[in-house]
Design a protein around this motif. Structure first.
Motif, mmCIF file in Angstrom:
data_model
loop_
_atom_site.group_PDB
_atom_site.id
_atom_site.type_symbol
_atom_site.label_atom_id
_atom_site.label_comp_id
_atom_site.label_asym_id
_atom_site.label_seq_id
_atom_site.Cartn_x
_atom_site.Cartn_y
_atom_site.Cartn_z
ATOM 1 N N SER A 64 28.908 15.996 -28.605
ATOM 2 C CA SER A 64 28.537 15.425 -27.303
ATOM 3 C C SER A 64 27.018 15.523 -27.169
ATOM 4 C CB SER A 64 29.252 16.138 -26.159
ATOM 5 O OG SER A 64 28.893 17.488 -26.134
ATOM 6 N N LEU A 65 26.444 14.513 -26.511
ATOM 7 C CA LEU A 65 24.986 14.373 -26.494
ATOM 8 C C LEU A 65 24.391 15.182 -25.337
ATOM 9 C CD1 LEU A 65 25.000 10.524 -27.196
ATOM 10 C CD2 LEU A 65 24.647 12.347 -28.859
ATOM 11 N N SER A 66 24.164 16.440 -25.596
ATOM 12 C CA SER A 66 23.517 17.318 -24.617
ATOM 13 C C SER A 66 22.000 17.149 -24.745
ATOM 14 C CB SER A 66 23.890 18.767 -24.888
ATOM 15 O OG SER A 66 23.393 19.138 -26.159
ATOM 16 N N LEU A 67 21.266 17.709 -23.791
ATOM 17 C CA LEU A 67 19.802 17.640 -23.873
ATOM 18 C C LEU A 67 19.304 18.267 -25.172
ATOM 19 C CD1 LEU A 67 16.989 17.086 -22.749
ATOM 20 C CD2 LEU A 67 17.173 19.189 -21.405
ATOM 21 N N GLU A 68 19.870 19.419 -25.508
ATOM 22 C CA GLU A 68 19.430 20.123 -26.720
ATOM 23 C C GLU A 68 19.714 19.280 -27.973
ATOM 24 O OE1 GLU A 68 21.398 23.858 -27.280
ATOM 25 O OE2 GLU A 68 20.226 24.312 -29.072
ATOM 26 N N PHE A 69 20.919 18.710 -28.003
ATOM 27 C CA PHE A 69 21.312 17.915 -29.164
ATOM 28 C C PHE A 69 20.449 16.658 -29.273
ATOM 29 C CE2 PHE A 69 24.664 15.021 -31.139
ATOM 30 C CZ PHE A 69 24.397 15.450 -32.420
ATOM 31 N N LEU A 70 20.268 15.976 -28.127
ATOM 32 C CA LEU A 70 19.451 14.755 -28.124
ATOM 33 C C LEU A 70 18.033 15.058 -28.601
ATOM 34 C CD1 LEU A 70 20.638 13.323 -24.696
ATOM 35 C CD2 LEU A 70 20.829 12.122 -26.882
ATOM 36 N N THR A 71 17.511 16.206 -28.166
ATOM 37 C CA THR A 71 16.156 16.586 -28.565
ATOM 38 C C THR A 71 16.093 16.802 -30.072
ATOM 39 O OG1 THR A 71 15.879 17.627 -26.418
ATOM 40 C CG2 THR A 71 14.283 18.227 -28.095
ATOM 41 N N ASP A 72 17.102 17.466 -30.617
ATOM 42 C CA ASP A 72 17.132 17.682 -32.070
ATOM 43 C C ASP A 72 17.220 16.353 -32.833
ATOM 44 O OD1 ASP A 72 16.925 20.340 -31.709
ATOM 45 O OD2 ASP A 72 18.922 20.882 -32.412
ATOM 46 N N VAL A 73 18.034 15.432 -32.299
ATOM 47 C CA VAL A 73 18.152 14.118 -32.944
ATOM 48 C C VAL A 73 16.791 13.428 -32.957
ATOM 49 C CG1 VAL A 73 19.163 11.804 -32.713
ATOM 50 C CG2 VAL A 73 20.596 13.807 -32.369
ATOM 51 N N CYS A 74 16.109 13.457 -31.803
ATOM 52 C CA CYS A 74 14.812 12.774 -31.694
ATOM 53 C C CYS A 74 13.771 13.404 -32.619
ATOM 54 C CB CYS A 74 14.316 12.792 -30.246
ATOM 55 S SG CYS A 74 15.271 11.680 -29.198
ATOM 56 N N ILE A 75 13.785 14.716 -32.708
ATOM 57 C CA ILE A 75 12.827 15.397 -33.598
ATOM 58 C C ILE A 75 13.089 15.002 -35.049
ATOM 59 C CG2 ILE A 75 12.160 17.654 -34.537
ATOM 60 C CD1 ILE A 75 12.591 18.758 -31.676
ATOM 61 N N ALA A 76 14.356 15.011 -35.421
ATOM 62 C CA ALA A 76 14.702 14.635 -36.802
ATOM 63 C C ALA A 76 14.259 13.203 -37.087
ATOM 64 C CB ALA A 76 16.206 14.789 -37.013
ATOM 65 N N LEU A 77 14.482 12.314 -36.116
ATOM 66 C CA LEU A 77 14.080 10.909 -36.293
ATOM 67 C C LEU A 77 12.571 10.776 -36.411
ATOM 68 C CD1 LEU A 77 16.175 8.602 -33.969
ATOM 69 C CD2 LEU A 77 15.507 8.153 -36.315
ATOM 70 N N GLU A 78 11.851 11.500 -35.578
ATOM 71 C CA GLU A 78 10.384 11.450 -35.616
ATOM 72 C C GLU A 78 9.875 11.878 -36.981
ATOM 73 O OE1 GLU A 78 8.511 13.699 -32.446
ATOM 74 O OE2 GLU A 78 9.389 12.365 -30.954
ATOM 75 N N LYS A 79 10.445 12.946 -37.516
ATOM 76 C CA LYS A 79 10.016 13.437 -38.824
ATOM 77 C C LYS A 79 10.235 12.367 -39.887
ATOM 78 C CE LYS A 79 10.856 18.411 -38.322
ATOM 79 N NZ LYS A 79 11.753 19.503 -38.728
ATOM 80 N N LEU A 80 11.419 11.754 -39.862
ATOM 81 C CA LEU A 80 11.728 10.738 -40.873
ATOM 82 C C LEU A 80 10.817 9.525 -40.713
ATOM 83 C CD1 LEU A 80 15.622 10.985 -40.732
ATOM 84 C CD2 LEU A 80 14.146 11.728 -42.617
ATOM 85 N N GLU A 81 10.599 9.145 -39.468
ATOM 86 C CA GLU A 81 9.768 7.967 -39.182
ATOM 87 C C GLU A 81 8.351 8.165 -39.717
ATOM 88 O OE1 GLU A 81 10.639 4.468 -38.159
ATOM 89 O OE2 GLU A 81 11.827 5.748 -36.842
ATOM 90 N N MET A 82 7.876 9.396 -39.635
ATOM 91 C CA MET A 82 6.500 9.671 -40.087
ATOM 92 C C MET A 82 6.384 9.697 -41.607
ATOM 93 S SD MET A 82 5.157 12.511 -37.436
ATOM 94 C CE MET A 82 3.553 12.597 -38.198
ATOM 95 N N ASP A 83 7.496 9.873 -42.283
ATOM 96 C CA ASP A 83 7.472 9.886 -43.743
ATOM 97 C C ASP A 83 7.692 8.455 -44.233
ATOM 98 O OD1 ASP A 83 7.866 10.095 -46.418
ATOM 99 O OD2 ASP A 83 9.169 11.849 -46.302
ATOM 100 N N LYS A 84 6.617 7.805 -44.659
ATOM 101 C CA LYS A 84 6.697 6.379 -44.994
ATOM 102 C C LYS A 84 7.596 6.110 -46.197
ATOM 103 C CE LYS A 84 4.287 5.234 -41.534
ATOM 104 N NZ LYS A 84 5.187 5.291 -40.393
ATOM 105 N N SER A 85 7.914 7.162 -46.968
ATOM 106 C CA SER A 85 8.807 6.930 -48.113
ATOM 107 C C SER A 85 10.264 6.834 -47.663
ATOM 108 C CB SER A 85 8.646 8.035 -49.152
ATOM 109 O OG SER A 85 9.065 9.268 -48.603
ATOM 110 N N CYS A 86 10.528 7.170 -46.409
ATOM 111 C CA CYS A 86 11.901 7.060 -45.909
ATOM 112 C C CYS A 86 12.102 5.680 -45.296
ATOM 113 C CB CYS A 86 12.177 8.156 -44.871
ATOM 114 S SG CYS A 86 13.894 8.111 -44.339
ATOM 115 N N ARG A 87 12.949 4.864 -45.945
ATOM 116 C CA ARG A 87 13.099 3.468 -45.501
ATOM 117 C C ARG A 87 14.455 3.196 -44.878
ATOM 118 N NH1 ARG A 87 12.924 0.387 -50.308
ATOM 119 N NH2 ARG A 87 12.754 -1.458 -49.009
ATOM 120 N N GLY A 88 15.394 4.077 -45.140
ATOM 121 C CA GLY A 88 16.738 3.842 -44.606
ATOM 122 C C GLY A 88 17.355 5.123 -44.075
ATOM 123 N N LEU A 89 18.145 4.972 -43.008
ATOM 124 C CA LEU A 89 18.778 6.147 -42.411
ATOM 125 C C LEU A 89 20.254 5.858 -42.136
ATOM 126 C CD1 LEU A 89 18.691 8.945 -40.976
ATOM 127 C CD2 LEU A 89 18.023 7.728 -38.890
#
Ligand SMILES: CCCCC/C=C\CCCC/C=C/C(=O)SCCNC(=O)CCNC(=O)[C@H](O)C(C)(C)COP(=O)(O)OP(=O)(O)OC[C@H]1O[C@@H](n2cnc3c(N)ncnc32)[C@H](O)[C@@H]1OP(=O)(O)O
Length: 291
Positions: free
Chosen positions: A71-96
């Motif tokens: 279930s998408l709690s504030l804590e969980f949503l925050t973790d999802v967003c952080i993980a996405l931000e990290k991947l987005e910043m790594d230009k070698s990551c093209r697919g998720l």
């Protein structure tokens, strides 16, 4: 729509500012600084999210592991967003690929316990985090595939719809859809718009008015998911499908983006007009009650 957001995030500074205001971007980053992934294959884990990144293919798999039902709690949503931000910043990551580690459930949607009896500050932060997740997935530069290996009601369905492609486990026990109406809640307009962009106007009208949850076969029929596979094959099919998507040159992706961006702008203008009309109507009702 997702591509449209991608385009405006790339090319329209004004709109980027608008979206970032909407999404309170940086809210996640403020908590933990993103780190670039250096190894060939790597795995990073928060308590609720595990990310496996294969640098040779450029594909990351995000496993949602928030028991019992993601279930998408504030804590969980925050973790999802952080993980996405990290991947987005790594230009070698093209697919998720996004999938669930929980048995039988992709995501149960917004965490009902995190919406009830909380302070206004918590509610504001929670709601911003929901929007941030939506914007980050929709606006991602990566190709995103939802490997829906279980039920996915409400916010879970929204999450899957922000991806470029959805593969669902062919198990009639699972269901997917925006069932808010059945809970006595009105789905926000951007939930509705996301569904319109996925399955079209009429199917969305039916789905929202009746709060429908679809079996995998029904979801495939209306285009809510793109492919059904055996339960054991969801993740492998997703990674195979990703290879096809990544073979398309990025420039074509951007061209389509422009078409969708135009549609998205028209939609936004209509929504703003409709909000203004609602405010005027509400004021008129208020005035007529006064006199
Ligand atoms: C804060 C300000 C907000 C302002 C805005 C207000 C309104 C705007 C509305 C926004 C739109 C809302 C979107 C949503 O996503 S609302 C959530 C809708 N979700 C659902 O309707 C799903 C309900 N759950 C299920 O249908 C099932 O649990 C299942 C996901 C199909 C899984 O079934 P099963 O495997 O049989 O598990 P259980 O039903 O036994 O559940 C296990 C435990 O998980 C708890 N649970 C389930 N869903 C949620 C949830 N969404 N949030 C929190 N907790 C959830 C369930 O209670 C069980 O807990 P227990 O073991 O302690 O009893």
């Amino acid at each position: 729509m997702k591509m449209a957001l991608r385009a405006c995030l790339r090319t329209k500074p004004g709109l980027t500012a608008l979206l970032s205001q909407l999404s309170c971007s940086g809210h996640a980053a403020a908590r933990r600084a993103p780190a670039l992934v250096a190894q060939r294959s790597s795995s990073s884990t928060s308590q609720k999210i595990k990310v496996d990144f294969d640098q040779s293919s450029g594909v990351a798999v995000m496993h949602m592991q928030s028991p019992p039902v993601n279930s998408l709690s504030l804590e969980f949503l925050t973790d999802v967003c952080i993980a996405l931000e990290k991947l987005e910043m790594d230009k070698s990551c093209r697919g998720l690929v996004v999938t669930s580690s929980q048995p039988k459930v992709f995501s149960a949607g917004l965490d009902i316990l995190d919406m009830y009896g909380k302070s206004p500050e918590h509610c504001a932060e929670f709601w911003k985090a929901v929007q941030e997740m939506w914007l980050k997935f929709y606006g991602s530069n990566m190709i995103t595939i939802a490997a829906v290996n279980g039920s996915s009601p409400a916010g879970g369905c929204l999450l899957s719809m922000t991806c470029d492609y959805r593969i669902m486990a062919d198990n009639p026990r699972y269901s997917i859809g925006l069932n808010e109406t059945k809970l006595g809640i009105v789905a926000p307009f951007w939930f509705k718009d996301t569904m319109v962009n996925t399955v079209g106007h009429r199917a969305t009208e039916m789905a929202l008015q009746l709060g429908l949850l679809y079996s995998p076969a029904e979801a495939l029929k209306i285009g809510l998911v793109d492919q059904l596979v055996h339960e054991d094959q969801v993740l492998t099919t997703a990674t195979e499908t990703m290879t096809k998507w990544l073979a398309i040159p990025g420039i074509l992706n951007i061209s389509y983006t422009c078409h969708f961006f135009h549609l998205w702008c028209c939609n936004l203008v209509c929504t703003i007009c409709s909000c203004v009309c609602q405010v005027i109507a509400a004021k008129k009702i208020h005035l007529s009650q006064d006199f």
